[in-house]
Design a protein around this motif. Structure first.
Motif, PDB file in Angstrom:
ATOM      1  N   ILE A  26       0.852  -1.187   0.000  1.00 47.95           N
ATOM      2  CA  ILE A  26       0.000   0.000   0.000  1.00 47.95           C
ATOM      3  C   ILE A  26       0.888   1.237   0.000  1.00 47.95           C
ATOM      4  CG2 ILE A  26      -1.740   1.288   1.285  1.00 47.95           C
ATOM      5  CD1 ILE A  26      -2.831  -1.349   2.284  1.00 47.95           C
ATOM      6  N   ARG A  27       0.921   1.893  -1.132  1.00 46.99           N
ATOM      7  CA  ARG A  27       1.718   3.098  -1.280  1.00 46.99           C
ATOM      8  C   ARG A  27       1.104   3.970  -2.378  1.00 46.99           C
ATOM      9  NH1 ARG A  27       6.797  -0.212  -3.822  1.00 46.99           N
ATOM     10  NH2 ARG A  27       6.438  -1.328  -1.872  1.00 46.99           N
ATOM     11  N   LYS A  28       1.364   5.245  -2.310  1.00 50.57           N
ATOM     12  CA  LYS A  28       0.874   6.128  -3.366  1.00 50.57           C
ATOM     13  C   LYS A  28       1.753   5.952  -4.607  1.00 50.57           C
ATOM     14  CE  LYS A  28       3.399  10.076  -1.428  1.00 50.57           C
ATOM     15  NZ  LYS A  28       3.275  11.457  -0.889  1.00 50.57           N
ATOM     16  N   PHE A  29       1.192   6.290  -5.742  1.00 52.00           N
ATOM     17  CA  PHE A  29       1.966   6.188  -6.992  1.00 52.00           C
ATOM     18  C   PHE A  29       1.490   7.246  -7.967  1.00 52.00           C
ATOM     19  CE2 PHE A  29      -1.628   3.237  -7.520  1.00 52.00           C
ATOM     20  CZ  PHE A  29      -2.158   3.652  -8.732  1.00 52.00           C
ATOM     21  N   THR A  30       2.322   7.509  -8.957  1.00 51.53           N
ATOM     22  CA  THR A  30       1.973   8.433 -10.030  1.00 51.53           C
ATOM     23  C   THR A  30       1.920   7.664 -11.334  1.00 51.53           C
ATOM     24  OG1 THR A  30       3.054  10.282  -8.889  1.00 51.53           O
ATOM     25  CG2 THR A  30       2.653  10.533 -11.258  1.00 51.53           C
ATOM     26  N   TYR A  31       0.819   7.846 -12.068  1.00 53.26           N
ATOM     27  CA  TYR A  31       0.653   7.128 -13.336  1.00 53.26           C
ATOM     28  C   TYR A  31      -0.118   7.994 -14.325  1.00 53.26           C
ATOM     29  CZ  TYR A  31      -0.117   3.272 -16.552  1.00 53.26           C
ATOM     30  OH  TYR A  31      -0.120   2.477 -17.664  1.00 53.26           O
ATOM     31  N   PRO A  32       0.408   8.120 -15.562  1.00 50.87           N
ATOM     32  CA  PRO A  32       1.735   7.690 -15.997  1.00 50.87           C
ATOM     33  C   PRO A  32       2.808   8.566 -15.350  1.00 50.87           C
ATOM     34  CG  PRO A  32       0.706   9.009 -17.707  1.00 50.87           C
ATOM     35  CD  PRO A  32      -0.328   8.840 -16.643  1.00 50.87           C
ATOM     36  N   ARG A  33       4.021   8.092 -15.381  1.00 48.79           N
ATOM     37  CA  ARG A  33       5.087   8.853 -14.743  1.00 48.79           C
ATOM     38  C   ARG A  33       5.479  10.075 -15.566  1.00 48.79           C
ATOM     39  NH1 ARG A  33       9.008   4.079 -12.252  1.00 48.79           N
ATOM     40  NH2 ARG A  33       7.921   3.933 -10.245  1.00 48.79           N
ATOM     41  N   GLU A  34       5.315   9.992 -16.870  1.00 47.12           N
ATOM     42  CA  GLU A  34       5.629  11.092 -17.765  1.00 47.12           C
ATOM     43  C   GLU A  34       4.403  11.446 -18.598  1.00 47.12           C
ATOM     44  OE1 GLU A  34       8.464  12.608 -17.568  1.00 47.12           O
ATOM     45  OE2 GLU A  34       9.514  11.170 -16.288  1.00 47.12           O
ATOM     46  N   SER A  35       4.312  12.716 -18.986  1.00 45.66           N
ATOM     47  CA  SER A  35       3.212  13.153 -19.828  1.00 45.66           C
ATOM     48  C   SER A  35       3.323  12.543 -21.223  1.00 45.66           C
ATOM     49  CB  SER A  35       3.212  14.682 -19.943  1.00 45.66           C
ATOM     50  OG  SER A  35       2.991  15.294 -18.699  1.00 45.66           O
ATOM     51  N   THR A  36       2.183  12.296 -21.824  1.00 46.09           N
ATOM     52  CA  THR A  36       2.129  11.837 -23.212  1.00 46.09           C
ATOM     53  C   THR A  36       1.232  12.797 -23.989  1.00 46.09           C
ATOM     54  OG1 THR A  36       0.192  10.418 -22.858  1.00 46.09           O
ATOM     55  CG2 THR A  36       2.368   9.441 -22.430  1.00 46.09           C
ATOM     56  N   GLU A  37       1.040  12.525 -25.263  1.00 46.98           N
ATOM     57  CA  GLU A  37       0.214  13.405 -26.079  1.00 46.98           C
ATOM     58  C   GLU A  37      -1.234  13.456 -25.592  1.00 46.98           C
ATOM     59  OE1 GLU A  37       0.478  12.375 -30.162  1.00 46.98           O
ATOM     60  OE2 GLU A  37       2.601  12.891 -30.345  1.00 46.98           O
ATOM     61  N   ASP A  38      -1.697  12.357 -25.022  1.00 47.29           N
ATOM     62  CA  ASP A  38      -3.109  12.295 -24.644  1.00 47.29           C
ATOM     63  C   ASP A  38      -3.347  12.070 -23.157  1.00 47.29           C
ATOM     64  OD1 ASP A  38      -2.216   9.723 -24.466  1.00 47.29           O
ATOM     65  OD2 ASP A  38      -3.765   8.842 -25.742  1.00 47.29           O
ATOM     66  N   SER A  39      -2.327  12.221 -22.318  1.00 44.85           N
ATOM     67  CA  SER A  39      -2.518  12.039 -20.873  1.00 44.85           C
ATOM     68  C   SER A  39      -1.455  12.798 -20.095  1.00 44.85           C
ATOM     69  CB  SER A  39      -2.480  10.554 -20.504  1.00 44.85           C
ATOM     70  OG  SER A  39      -1.188  10.012 -20.739  1.00 44.85           O
ATOM     71  N   LYS A  40      -1.708  12.947 -18.780  1.00 47.49           N
ATOM     72  CA  LYS A  40      -0.763  13.639 -17.910  1.00 47.49           C
ATOM     73  C   LYS A  40      -0.568  12.820 -16.640  1.00 47.49           C
ATOM     74  CE  LYS A  40      -4.248  16.398 -15.464  1.00 47.49           C
ATOM     75  NZ  LYS A  40      -4.666  17.769 -15.057  1.00 47.49           N
ATOM     76  N   PRO A  41       0.545  12.994 -15.932  1.00 46.70           N
ATOM     77  CA  PRO A  41       0.768  12.253 -14.687  1.00 46.70           C
ATOM     78  C   PRO A  41      -0.260  12.617 -13.617  1.00 46.70           C
ATOM     79  CG  PRO A  41       2.824  13.166 -15.524  1.00 46.70           C
ATOM     80  CD  PRO A  41       1.715  13.791 -16.323  1.00 46.70           C
ATOM     81  N   ILE A  42      -0.800  11.595 -12.960  1.00 42.77           N
ATOM     82  CA  ILE A  42      -1.750  11.776 -11.858  1.00 42.77           C
ATOM     83  C   ILE A  42      -1.259  10.968 -10.670  1.00 42.77           C
ATOM     84  CG2 ILE A  42      -4.106  11.377 -11.059  1.00 42.77           C
ATOM     85  CD1 ILE A  42      -5.071  11.796 -13.894  1.00 42.77           C
ATOM     86  N   GLU A  43      -1.236  11.584  -9.496  1.00 45.87           N
ATOM     87  CA  GLU A  43      -0.813  10.891  -8.278  1.00 45.87           C
ATOM     88  C   GLU A  43      -2.037  10.340  -7.550  1.00 45.87           C
ATOM     89  OE1 GLU A  43       2.568  11.479  -4.897  1.00 45.87           O
ATOM     90  OE2 GLU A  43       1.365  13.235  -5.401  1.00 45.87           O
ATOM     91  N   TYR A  44      -1.920   9.119  -7.057  1.00 42.09           N
ATOM     92  CA  TYR A  44      -3.029   8.437  -6.397  1.00 42.09           C
ATOM     93  C   TYR A  44      -2.655   8.074  -4.961  1.00 42.09           C
ATOM     94  CZ  TYR A  44      -4.913   7.845 -11.117  1.00 42.09           C
ATOM     95  OH  TYR A  44      -5.396   8.069 -12.389  1.00 42.09           O
TER      96      TYR A  44
END
Length: 214
Positions: A84-102
């Motif tokens: 159980i740990r927080k994570f960021t996904y995706p780690r890098e931005s892409t053309e159609d998405s951005k990093p989000i931390e959970y």
């Protein structure tokens, strides 16, 4: 005015007899409503309701929960099997998405300092505890997780409604559809839900992909 024939104990307490059975049944029907099929509204106690004050105006997550094992990154109620740990996904931005931390959180969240030393009290099923990962407003926040209106960096609950066109997280109070009452923006309970939460099985896949099987 007489209300019937009762035996009265000291203090004025009436003792009901057979003649009062009709009254008792009528009251019980009014309370339990066995003839109605409308949804039952839970009480705040049943929903493990916690006020914003009790949460110190922080959103609820494992990172401010007394059951969280800080070093092991596990839960004292779930056991060592589930990381159980927080994570960021995706780690890098892409053309159609951005990093989000959970941030992880479950319905048994109890505000306080996490455990400095690893300890286990149970091995509860994560499904029963409704373990989910909740997106933060932006990566790098000190606190993230759940609350009613999404204030203080938290994510808002689908049950929380406000009037007008004001953003939920700018409101002080709103109406909870689940509890059918007014709640504060920073309050939280175990009925919290959101349409973009990540369930624990999917979250574990991402954690293992990013950090290995441990």
């Amino acid at each position: 005015m007489s209300r019937g024939v009762y035996e009265i104990e000291d203090g004025g307490f009436p003792i009901y007899g057979k003649a009062n059975l009709g009254k008792i049944n009528a009251i019980r029907r009014a309370i339990s409503q066995p003839d109605y099929d409308t949804p039952i509204v839970p009480t705040k106690g049943q929903a493990l309701f916690t006020t914003a004050e009790e949460m110190h105006d922080e959103p609820a997550s494992c990172y401010n929960c007394q059951f969280y094992n800080q070093k092991a990154e596990t839960c004292a109620l779930i056991g060592p099997r589930i990381p159980i740990r927080k994570f960021t996904y995706p780690r890098e931005s892409t053309e159609d998405s951005k990093p989000i931390e959970y941030f992880p959180c479950c319905s048994m969240q109890l505000y306080g300092e996490p455990n400095k030393e690893t300890a286990y009290r149970a091995q509860s099923d994560p499904d029963y505890l409704d373990l989910v990962w909740i997106n933060a407003a932006k990566p790098g926040q000190e606190h993230g997780g759940a609350n009613c209106g999404g204030c203080s960096g938290g994510d808002d609950c689908d049950h929380y409604q406000t009037d007008g066109k004001e953003e939920k997280w700018e409101s002080e109070t709103g109406f909870c559809r689940a509890l059918q009452t007014t709640v504060a923006c920073g309050d939280v309970c175990s009925l919290w839900q959101d349409d973009d939460e990540i369930r624990w099985r999917e979250a574990i896949k991402i954690i293992k992909e990013q950090n290995g099987a441990s």
